[in-house]
Motif scaffolding. Structure first.
Motif, PDB file in Angstrom:
ATOM      1  N   TRP A  25      49.034  45.215  24.763  1.00  0.00           N
ATOM      2  CA  TRP A  25      50.238  44.281  25.169  1.00  0.00           C
ATOM      3  C   TRP A  25      52.066  44.915  24.608  1.00  0.00           C
ATOM      4  N   GLN A  26      52.310  46.425  25.007  1.00  0.00           N
ATOM      5  CA  GLN A  26      53.511  47.175  25.240  1.00  0.00           C
ATOM      6  C   GLN A  26      53.129  47.930  23.777  1.00  0.00           C
ATOM      7  N   TRP A  27      51.765  48.468  23.620  1.00  0.00           N
ATOM      8  CA  TRP A  27      51.995  48.946  22.435  1.00  0.00           C
ATOM      9  C   TRP A  27      51.183  49.980  22.870  1.00  0.00           C
ATOM     10  N   ARG A  28      51.541  50.854  23.102  1.00  0.00           N
ATOM     11  CA  ARG A  28      50.959  52.136  23.956  1.00  0.00           C
ATOM     12  C   ARG A  28      50.947  53.681  21.609  1.00  0.00           C
ATOM     13  N   THR A  29      51.400  53.373  21.331  1.00  0.00           N
ATOM     14  CA  THR A  29      51.671  54.205  20.240  1.00  0.00           C
ATOM     15  C   THR A  29      50.872  54.483  18.826  1.00  0.00           C
ATOM     16  N   ILE A  30      50.233  53.310  18.623  1.00  0.00           N
ATOM     17  CA  ILE A  30      49.316  52.899  18.034  1.00  0.00           C
ATOM     18  C   ILE A  30      47.905  53.769  17.864  1.00  0.00           C
ATOM     19  N   ASP A  31      46.773  54.195  17.057  1.00  0.00           N
ATOM     20  CA  ASP A  31      46.234  54.899  17.507  1.00  0.00           C
ATOM     21  C   ASP A  31      44.721  53.976  17.252  1.00  0.00           C
ATOM     22  N   VAL A  32      43.956  53.286  18.003  1.00  0.00           N
ATOM     23  CA  VAL A  32      42.764  52.464  17.430  1.00  0.00           C
ATOM     24  C   VAL A  32      41.943  53.333  17.841  1.00  0.00           C
ATOM     25  N   PRO A  33      40.365  53.000  16.368  1.00  0.00           N
ATOM     26  CA  PRO A  33      39.361  54.174  16.220  1.00  0.00           C
ATOM     27  C   PRO A  33      38.583  53.418  17.244  1.00  0.00           C
ATOM     28  N   ALA A  34      37.490  54.098  16.914  1.00  0.00           N
ATOM     29  CA  ALA A  34      36.899  52.820  18.502  1.00  0.00           C
ATOM     30  C   ALA A  34      35.914  51.870  18.106  1.00  0.00           C
ATOM     31  N   THR A  35      35.344  52.333  16.804  1.00  0.00           N
ATOM     32  CA  THR A  35      35.453  50.809  16.042  1.00  0.00           C
ATOM     33  C   THR A  35      36.481  50.299  14.806  1.00  0.00           C
ATOM     34  N   ALA A  36      37.649  49.289  15.326  1.00  0.00           N
ATOM     35  CA  ALA A  36      38.412  49.054  14.888  1.00  0.00           C
ATOM     36  C   ALA A  36      38.327  48.198  13.846  1.00  0.00           C
ATOM     37  N   MET A  37      37.134  47.386  13.884  1.00  0.00           N
ATOM     38  CA  MET A  37      37.096  46.235  12.421  1.00  0.00           C
ATOM     39  C   MET A  37      34.994  46.192  12.388  1.00  0.00           C
ATOM     40  N   GLY A  38      35.443  46.114  11.492  1.00  0.00           N
ATOM     41  CA  GLY A  38      33.612  46.202  10.914  1.00  0.00           C
ATOM     42  C   GLY A  38      32.978  45.212  11.144  1.00  0.00           C
ATOM     43  N   ALA A  39      31.375  44.920  10.798  1.00  0.00           N
ATOM     44  CA  ALA A  39      30.609  43.739  11.067  1.00  0.00           C
ATOM     45  C   ALA A  39      31.050  42.689   9.648  1.00  0.00           C
ATOM     46  N   PRO A  40      31.895  42.520   8.402  1.00  0.00           N
ATOM     47  CA  PRO A  40      32.406  42.339   7.569  1.00  0.00           C
ATOM     48  C   PRO A  40      33.468  41.730   8.011  1.00  0.00           C
ATOM     49  N   ALA A  41      34.921  41.930   9.044  1.00  0.00           N
ATOM     50  CA  ALA A  41      35.588  42.446   8.750  1.00  0.00           C
ATOM     51  C   ALA A  41      35.283  40.107  10.044  1.00  0.00           C
ATOM     52  N   VAL A  42      34.354  40.631  10.406  1.00  0.00           N
ATOM     53  CA  VAL A  42      34.179  39.829  11.715  1.00  0.00           C
ATOM     54  C   VAL A  42      33.631  38.428  11.385  1.00  0.00           C
ATOM     55  N   ARG A  43      32.717  37.998   9.810  1.00  0.00           N
ATOM     56  CA  ARG A  43      32.403  37.527   8.960  1.00  0.00           C
ATOM     57  C   ARG A  43      33.407  37.320   7.985  1.00  0.00           C
ATOM     58  N   PHE A  44      34.660  37.386   8.136  1.00  0.00           N
ATOM     59  CA  PHE A  44      35.583  37.284   7.233  1.00  0.00           C
ATOM     60  C   PHE A  44      35.651  35.899   8.276  1.00  0.00           C
ATOM     61  N   PHE A  45      36.762  36.517   8.892  1.00  0.00           N
ATOM     62  CA  PHE A  45      37.081  36.148  10.166  1.00  0.00           C
ATOM     63  C   PHE A  45      36.601  34.936  10.355  1.00  0.00           C
ATOM     64  N   GLU A  46      34.835  34.483  11.065  1.00  0.00           N
ATOM     65  CA  GLU A  46      34.805  33.830  10.782  1.00  0.00           C
ATOM     66  C   GLU A  46      34.364  32.667  10.224  1.00  0.00           C
ATOM     67  N   ARG A  47      34.018  33.042   8.882  1.00  0.00           N
ATOM     68  CA  ARG A  47      34.120  32.026   7.691  1.00  0.00           C
ATOM     69  C   ARG A  47      35.971  31.474   7.948  1.00  0.00           C
ATOM     70  N   ASP A  48      36.197  31.854   7.951  1.00  0.00           N
ATOM     71  CA  ASP A  48      37.708  31.251   6.758  1.00  0.00           C
ATOM     72  C   ASP A  48      38.638  30.198   8.394  1.00  0.00           C
ATOM     73  N   GLY A  49      38.479  31.357   9.342  1.00  0.00           N
ATOM     74  CA  GLY A  49      39.703  31.209  10.616  1.00  0.00           C
ATOM     75  C   GLY A  49      41.203  32.049   9.813  1.00  0.00           C
ATOM     76  N   PHE A  50      41.305  32.487   8.812  1.00  0.00           N
ATOM     77  CA  PHE A  50      42.311  32.492   8.363  1.00  0.00           C
ATOM     78  C   PHE A  50      42.966  33.851   9.173  1.00  0.00           C
ATOM     79  N   ILE A  51      44.278  33.510   9.300  1.00  0.00           N
ATOM     80  CA  ILE A  51      45.554  34.244   9.156  1.00  0.00           C
ATOM     81  C   ILE A  51      45.439  35.176   8.508  1.00  0.00           C
ATOM     82  N   VAL A  52      45.491  36.662   8.847  1.00  0.00           N
ATOM     83  CA  VAL A  52      46.626  37.197   7.493  1.00  0.00           C
ATOM     84  C   VAL A  52      47.912  37.990   8.310  1.00  0.00           C
ATOM     85  N   ASP A  53      48.988  38.226   7.124  1.00  0.00           N
ATOM     86  CA  ASP A  53      50.356  37.979   6.779  1.00  0.00           C
ATOM     87  C   ASP A  53      49.513  39.857   6.096  1.00  0.00           C
ATOM     88  N   LEU A  54      49.726  40.938   7.179  1.00  0.00           N
ATOM     89  CA  LEU A  54      49.982  42.158   6.825  1.00  0.00           C
ATOM     90  C   LEU A  54      51.077  42.672   5.362  1.00  0.00           C
TER      91      LEU A  54
END
Length: 712
Positions: free
Chosen positions: A361-390
């Protein structure tokens, strides 16, 4: 009654006193009708309003400096003092809280002395020696009375209990308004030794203002706190800033006019030009508006967000049926609107437990790889539901271990600001990546709470949308299967008849030549029909026991040879790669992928094939430089049956290719960029690793299976 004065201020004062007296009379009549109710002040309030109305009318008729108006002003003060005493007596504080009665008695004495001074001044002739002394005393007594009355009002409000304070809030504000204005009016009168005409003309509006406050206090609105909406507060602040700006401009221009000569006009022109340029540059600034909005939310409200307004905007954004944006982009916009982020990404979970790009949505400049995040990131967000401040991640602060699971492409892009997980029933549906708002700030607890609730709601919307799509596909498959069942039945009957005919011909045909030709023809027909039946029957079945060793390079060359007359197809790399597959099925898959690449490419743009081996798998890549596909099409439409971009296409080719690769224990991956081309990668188990993969599948522990099920 005297005629209306000709002076501008006196004319305004005449109208102001008439309006104030009318308002007090109306409110007194209303209080008389409500006298049986438990209103603050009771009958004393009705009497005070009536006396104030008479004072206003006398001031309009005889002038605010006349003796009749001055006498009724004293009666007005005494009647409002009675209202204050009545409010103290309402909860018994007139006897047990401080010297209330002595202070009231002292103020009554001050007003009696003031009446005496006024009567004495009326009898003195003009130019009398005692006239100045009496004037100063007549101005000092109202100042003393106003100070004492304000002290009583302050003690009345501060000493009240919480429930009683809410009932007298507006009444105390009206009483304070009366005596604050009198204090300033008589102080100025004492200092300049004459009543100021401007302030005297405005005294009538005090009655109008006090009537409005008392009406609010005695009405239903008194039961509700005065809490303006954020829009009203922000617009009021904007009007205040504009007003201050205009006053400053007028004062500065007036000051410049005193320079005189040629310098004055030049200075005025330069000042107007400079301020106009600054206004055009600064006022439209989104950063300035964002700063004002954050400042208003921080200092004028208990909470940063107006939750009612935010939720209404959220539901409008997500639930718009006439929106041209797909649901995935509306999901990003709904989250971004909360934090004023100008753009964002939606990453959703794929079939193998990774997160890939689903929408922008209105962000065409960033280049996102085919696998944006791996399975460890999925498990992290599922476990904690943590909103990340980059920004915290970039500074090295890791509260839940997020620094170890976030990909480098996300952390290195300074525009990325926050990652909001979308969790539905403890399962991660996806994450929204937000860009930095125009006014950068640090996320706080209120941001986290609101974004977490919004993320859960959006996850349910996405899950419901996916369920509806699955039901629609299931209904289409059901229709397709019913049709194929009839076709298979007819083909099976035909194959049986042809096979029977071939056997009969072997027994009864007398002509050897005819019999030989018939046998060859019938045998070939039967084999083709049986092969078609086998192909139609194997979709979705586990064909591991019927897989053989296949030379992937040889299959690739056969596909190139069959299509080279149609388009240029080049084999870039041909490593030794022997995989476990079915030769005909693999050839069918590659033919379909190469044909699609040819259709998407220009006539002079060749299609490339690469055959390589990596670890446990062999890879066959089909690469083109054609029009490419959007992330939304790859994610949501490419592998969906019955969706085709070709005129007259049935829309099952890509789906069929993926299912055939899966039947051979492999996987089909896609990488594509609009305007650049596409890459299809067929990964199959190597012959040398087949036994190892089979042993791994048979030896999977229940714990790992449960973990995979949770991730899925």
């Amino acid at each position: 009654m005297t005629s209306i004065p000709a002076s501008g201020w006196e004319t305004f004062g005449f109208g102001a006193f008439i309006a104030g007296g009318f308002a007090c009379a109306v409110l007194a009549t209303w209080s008389w009708h409500r006298r049986d109710r438990d209103t603050p002040g009771g009958d004393a309030l009705m009497i005070a309003l009536s006396v104030t109305a008479l004072w206003s009318l006398l001031a309009a008729a005889t002038g605010p400096d006349g003796i009749p108006a001055a006498l009724f002003e004293t009666l007005r003060n005494l009647s409002w003092l009675a209202v204050v005493y009545r409010l103290f007596a309402r909860d018994g504080r007139h006897t047990r809280v401080g010297p209330i009665r002595p202070v009231v008695a002292a103020l009554v004495l001050v007003e009696i002395l003031h009446i005496g001074l006024l009567l004495m001044a009326a009898r003195l002739s003009a130019g009398h020696a005692a006239q100045d002394t009496i004037f100063h005393l007549a101005a000092m007594f109202p100042v003393m009375f106003a100070i004492g009355a304000l002290m009583l009002v302050h003690n009345l409000y501060v000493g009240s209990l919480g429930t009683a304070r809410a009932a007298i809030r507006w009444s105390a504000a009206g009483l304070a308004a009366i005596w604050i204005y009198d204090l300033n009016f008589y102080t100025v009168t004492y200092l300049i030794e004459r009543p100021p005409v401007e302030l005297a003309s405005l005294r009538g509006l005090v009655g109008l203002f006090v009537s409005a406050l008392l009406a609010i206090g005695n009405g239903r609105a008194a039961q509700r706190p005065f809490l303006p909406s954020r829009d009203v507060a922000f617009q009021s602040l904007s009007l205040l800033v504009i007003g201050i700006y205009l006053v400053t401009m007028v004062a500065a221009a007036q000051s410049l006019s005193y320079l005189g000569g040629d310098a004055g006009p030049l200075a005025q022109i330069g000042f107007v030009f400079t301020t106009s340029v600054l206004a055009l540059v600064v006022l439209p600034s989104g950063r300035l508006r964002g700063w004002l909005k954050v400042t208003v939310a921080k200092h004028l409200f208990q909470h940063r967000y107006d939750y009612r307004a935010e939720w209404l905007r959220f539901t409008r954004t997500v639930g718009r049926a006439d929106s041209v944006l797909p649901l995935e982009e509306r999901v990003i916009q709904a989250v971004a609107d909360i934090t004023d982020s100008p753009a964002g990404l939606l990453l959703t979970q794929g079939e193998h437990g990774e997160l890939s790009l689903s929408a922008r949505w209105q962000w065409r400049t960033i280049d996102v790889p085919a696998t944006a995040m791996g399975a460890p990131a999925v498990r992290f967000f599922e476990r904690d539901g943590f909103i990340v401040d980059l920004d915290q991640v970039r500074s090295g602060h890791s509260q839940r271990g997020e620094c170890g699971v976030l990909p480098a492409w996300l952390v290195e892009d300074e525009a990325a600001w926050a990652v909001v997980p979308l969790i539905h029933f403890d399962r991660l549906v996806g994450v929204v990546v937000l860009t930095r708002p125009p006014l950068a700030r640090q996320l706080d607890w209120e941001d986290f709470d609101l974004l977490r609730v919004v993320g859960q709601q959006l996850a349910s919307y996405l899950a419901e949308h996916a369920g509806q799509e699955a039901l629609l596909d299931a209904s289409r498959f059901d229709e397709f299967n019913r049709r194929i069942a009839f076709v298979m039945h007819d083909i099976k009957n035909l194959a049986s008849q042809l096979t029977l005919l071939a056997r009969n011909a072997e027994r009864h045909a007398d002509n050897p030549d005819f019999r030989a030709d018939m046998l060859v023809t019938l045998r070939n027909s039967g084999e083709k029909l049986n092969a078609l039946l086998a192909r139609l029957s194997r979709y979705g079945a586990n064909q591991l026991d019927r897989l053989d060793e296949v030379d992937a390079v040889d299959v690739a060359r056969r596909v190139i040879a069959s299509l080279k007359q149609q388009h240029a197809v080049v084999l870039l790399e041909a490593h030794d790669c022997r995989v476990i597959a079915q030769r005909d099925t693999l050839e069918q898959v590659l033919t379909h992928l190469v044909q699609n690449a040819i259709d998407a490419s220009e006539a002079n743009a060749p299609v490339y094939l690469k055959v390589t081996s990596n670890g446990l798998h062999g890879s066959i890549e089909v690469i083109d430089s054609g029009s490419g596909m959007s992330a939304d099409f790859v994610r949501n439409r490419l592998f969906k049956p019955f969706v085709s971009t070709k005129a007259g296409g049935f829309g099952i080719g890509a789906f069929e290719a993926r299912e055939l690769v899966r039947a051979m224990q492999g996987r089909l991956d896609v990488e594509s960029r609009e305007g650049l081309g596409s890459r299809f990668i067929v990964r199959l188990p190597l012959l040398a690793a087949a036994s190892l993969l089979r042993a791994f599948d048979e030896g999977s522990s229940p714990t790992s299976s449960d973990s995979e099920q949770k991730v899925a």
